[in-house]
Design a protein around this motif. Structure first.
Motif, PDB file in Angstrom:
ATOM      1  N   PHE A  20      -0.062  -7.932  34.736  1.00  0.00           N
ATOM      2  CA  PHE A  20       1.167  -8.153  33.969  1.00  0.00           C
ATOM      3  C   PHE A  20       2.109  -9.135  34.672  1.00  0.00           C
ATOM      4  N   ALA A  21       1.521 -10.237  35.168  1.00  0.00           N
ATOM      5  CA  ALA A  21       2.305 -11.240  35.883  1.00  0.00           C
ATOM      6  C   ALA A  21       3.336 -11.902  34.985  1.00  0.00           C
ATOM      7  N   PHE A  22       3.136 -11.803  33.679  1.00  0.00           N
ATOM      8  CA  PHE A  22       4.047 -12.446  32.742  1.00  0.00           C
ATOM      9  C   PHE A  22       5.343 -11.671  32.545  1.00  0.00           C
ATOM     10  N   VAL A  23       5.373 -10.404  32.934  1.00  0.00           N
ATOM     11  CA  VAL A  23       6.539  -9.555  32.649  1.00  0.00           C
ATOM     12  C   VAL A  23       7.814 -10.067  33.313  1.00  0.00           C
ATOM     13  N   PRO A  24       7.831 -10.329  34.645  1.00  0.00           N
ATOM     14  CA  PRO A  24       9.071 -10.842  35.258  1.00  0.00           C
ATOM     15  C   PRO A  24       9.540 -12.144  34.633  1.00  0.00           C
ATOM     16  N   ALA A  25       8.588 -13.068  34.358  1.00  0.00           N
ATOM     17  CA  ALA A  25       8.962 -14.356  33.777  1.00  0.00           C
ATOM     18  C   ALA A  25       9.533 -14.182  32.382  1.00  0.00           C
ATOM     19  N   ALA A  26       8.884 -13.356  31.570  1.00  0.00           N
ATOM     20  CA  ALA A  26       9.343 -13.147  30.194  1.00  0.00           C
ATOM     21  C   ALA A  26      10.676 -12.400  30.164  1.00  0.00           C
ATOM     22  N   ALA A  27      10.776 -11.332  30.959  1.00  0.00           N
ATOM     23  CA  ALA A  27      12.006 -10.531  30.970  1.00  0.00           C
ATOM     24  C   ALA A  27      13.178 -11.334  31.512  1.00  0.00           C
ATOM     25  N   GLY A  28      12.953 -12.031  32.621  1.00  0.00           N
ATOM     26  CA  GLY A  28      14.023 -12.824  33.216  1.00  0.00           C
ATOM     27  C   GLY A  28      14.484 -13.934  32.291  1.00  0.00           C
ATOM     28  N   PHE A  29      13.529 -14.582  31.639  1.00  0.00           N
ATOM     29  CA  PHE A  29      13.855 -15.671  30.711  1.00  0.00           C
ATOM     30  C   PHE A  29      14.754 -15.169  29.585  1.00  0.00           C
ATOM     31  N   LEU A  30      14.386 -14.047  28.972  1.00  0.00           N
ATOM     32  CA  LEU A  30      15.178 -13.502  27.864  1.00  0.00           C
ATOM     33  C   LEU A  30      16.562 -13.037  28.343  1.00  0.00           C
ATOM     34  N   LEU A  31      16.613 -12.465  29.543  1.00  0.00           N
ATOM     35  CA  LEU A  31      17.898 -12.042  30.096  1.00  0.00           C
ATOM     36  C   LEU A  31      18.812 -13.243  30.349  1.00  0.00           C
TER      37      LEU A  31
ATOM     38  N   GLY B 201      23.669 -24.198  38.814  1.00  0.00           N
ATOM     39  CA  GLY B 201      24.001 -23.722  40.154  1.00  0.00           C
ATOM     40  C   GLY B 201      23.122 -22.552  40.563  1.00  0.00           C
ATOM     41  N   MET B 202      22.879 -21.646  39.613  1.00  0.00           N
ATOM     42  CA  MET B 202      22.000 -20.508  39.886  1.00  0.00           C
ATOM     43  C   MET B 202      20.590 -20.978  40.210  1.00  0.00           C
ATOM     44  N   ALA B 203      20.104 -21.957  39.448  1.00  0.00           N
ATOM     45  CA  ALA B 203      18.744 -22.462  39.633  1.00  0.00           C
ATOM     46  C   ALA B 203      18.566 -23.052  41.033  1.00  0.00           C
TER      47      ALA B 203
ATOM     48  N   PHE C 163      13.338  -9.502  43.740  1.00  0.00           N
ATOM     49  CA  PHE C 163      13.468  -9.816  42.316  1.00  0.00           C
ATOM     50  C   PHE C 163      13.436 -11.332  42.060  1.00  0.00           C
ATOM     51  N   LEU C 164      12.921 -12.083  43.038  1.00  0.00           N
ATOM     52  CA  LEU C 164      12.936 -13.531  42.929  1.00  0.00           C
ATOM     53  C   LEU C 164      12.256 -14.056  41.658  1.00  0.00           C
ATOM     54  N   PRO C 165      11.109 -13.500  41.247  1.00  0.00           N
ATOM     55  CA  PRO C 165      10.509 -13.975  39.992  1.00  0.00           C
ATOM     56  C   PRO C 165      11.437 -13.808  38.791  1.00  0.00           C
ATOM     57  N   TYR C 166      12.200 -12.708  38.781  1.00  0.00           N
ATOM     58  CA  TYR C 166      13.151 -12.482  37.685  1.00  0.00           C
ATOM     59  C   TYR C 166      14.297 -13.471  37.735  1.00  0.00           C
ATOM     60  N   PHE C 167      14.809 -13.733  38.953  1.00  0.00           N
ATOM     61  CA  PHE C 167      15.938 -14.652  39.090  1.00  0.00           C
ATOM     62  C   PHE C 167      15.550 -16.077  38.707  1.00  0.00           C
ATOM     63  N   LEU C 168      14.341 -16.481  39.096  1.00  0.00           N
ATOM     64  CA  LEU C 168      13.877 -17.822  38.758  1.00  0.00           C
ATOM     65  C   LEU C 168      13.788 -18.003  37.244  1.00  0.00           C
ATOM     66  N   SER C 169      13.158 -17.042  36.570  1.00  0.00           N
ATOM     67  CA  SER C 169      13.016 -17.151  35.114  1.00  0.00           C
ATOM     68  C   SER C 169      14.349 -16.931  34.410  1.00  0.00           C
TER      69      SER C 169
END
Length: 258
Positions: free
Chosen positions: A66-77, A124-126, A206-212
């Motif tokens: 489920f590697a897509f979960v952090p990217a998908a969740a972070g992106f939508l957030l 700036g976040m990016a 949570f870096l994957p979430y922050f990136l997305s």
């Protein structure tokens, strides 16, 4: 020193763009405005994909299924966060007379600045989150890659600085004040980046979430503001050309330096 320089590069891009107000003669050319808007859009789309979403997916793959979960969740957030800010912060876009956000008695010039400041937040976040990943050392993000993103954001900030300062001058604001407003609209970027760096240890898990998250916030700005403004009225093909140029430049920067 490299990190401080990297965090300030995007701000310098905004300041240089705002400084173009001292050389303008008359109103800003509509074709140039659309080209710059499209260019900024292309850079942000490419940065979101190569510098943020792909590293997010790669980091998540190392942790199992489920590697897509952090990217998908972070992106939508990230999209939701900018949607929330967009609905509460009073601002107005170029070529618009209708303010957005909560009702206020602020001047039009102030709301124009707030509009640009609003979409400088995710940038700036990016930058901050990529440097945080590079500092950690085991995130798959190199210092060169983080610097490439900072340079890319600075390049697209140049037209953004011009897009805010020139119209302000056309509205009757003095050149000096127009430059100041344009420059200050970018100050949120190094501030946001520094805050992210200071929270590096807390960010790492949570870096994957922050990136997305940063990617989602940037794509929101592109879809909600930049592309509609670049495609409004005549000369829409100029805006499209700008998107292509910005996208390719940022892609090359990331691949070559990352």
């Amino acid at each position: 020193m490299d990190i401080i320089t990297g965090l300030m590069i995007p701000f310098f891009g905004t300041a240089l763009g705002a400084a173009t107000v001292f050389f303008m003669r008359g109103d800003m050319n509509r074709k140039i405005e659309k080209l710059l808007l499209g260019f900024a859009s292309g850079v942000m789309i490419a940065a979101s994909v190569w510098s943020l979403l792909i590293p997010s997916l790669e980091m998540s793959e190392e942790k199992g299924t489920f590697a897509f979960v952090p990217a998908a969740a972070g992106f939508l957030l990230g999209m939701g966060f900018l949607l929330f800010l967009d609905s509460i912060i009073p601002h107005i876009h170029l070529d618009s007379e209708k303010p957005e956000g909560i009702k206020t008695q602020l001047k039009k010039t102030t709301m124009l600045v707030l509009a640009v400041t609003l979409h400088n937040i995710p940038e700036g976040m990016a930058v901050g989150v990529t440097f945080a990943g590079a500092i950690v050392g085991n995130s798959g993000i190199s210092m060169a890659g983080a610097m490439a993103l900072a340079v890319g954001i600075a390049i697209q900030n140049f037209p953004e600085g011009a897009i805010i300062s020139m119209p302000l001058c056309s509205e009757g604001v003095s050149r000096r004040k127009s430059f100041l407003y344009g420059m200050l609209s970018g100050i949120v970027e190094p501030i946001g980046a520094v805050v992210t760096i200071l929270l590096t240890r807390q960010v790492v898990p949570f870096l994957p979430y922050f990136l997305s998250f940063a990617a989602g916030a940037m794509i929101y700005v592109v879809v909600e503001e930049l592309i509609p403004e670049a495609q409004a009225g005549e000369h829409t093909n100029v805006g499209t050309i700008g998107v292509a140029l910005g996208f390719v430049l940022m892609m090359v920067l990331d691949v070559a330096l990352g």
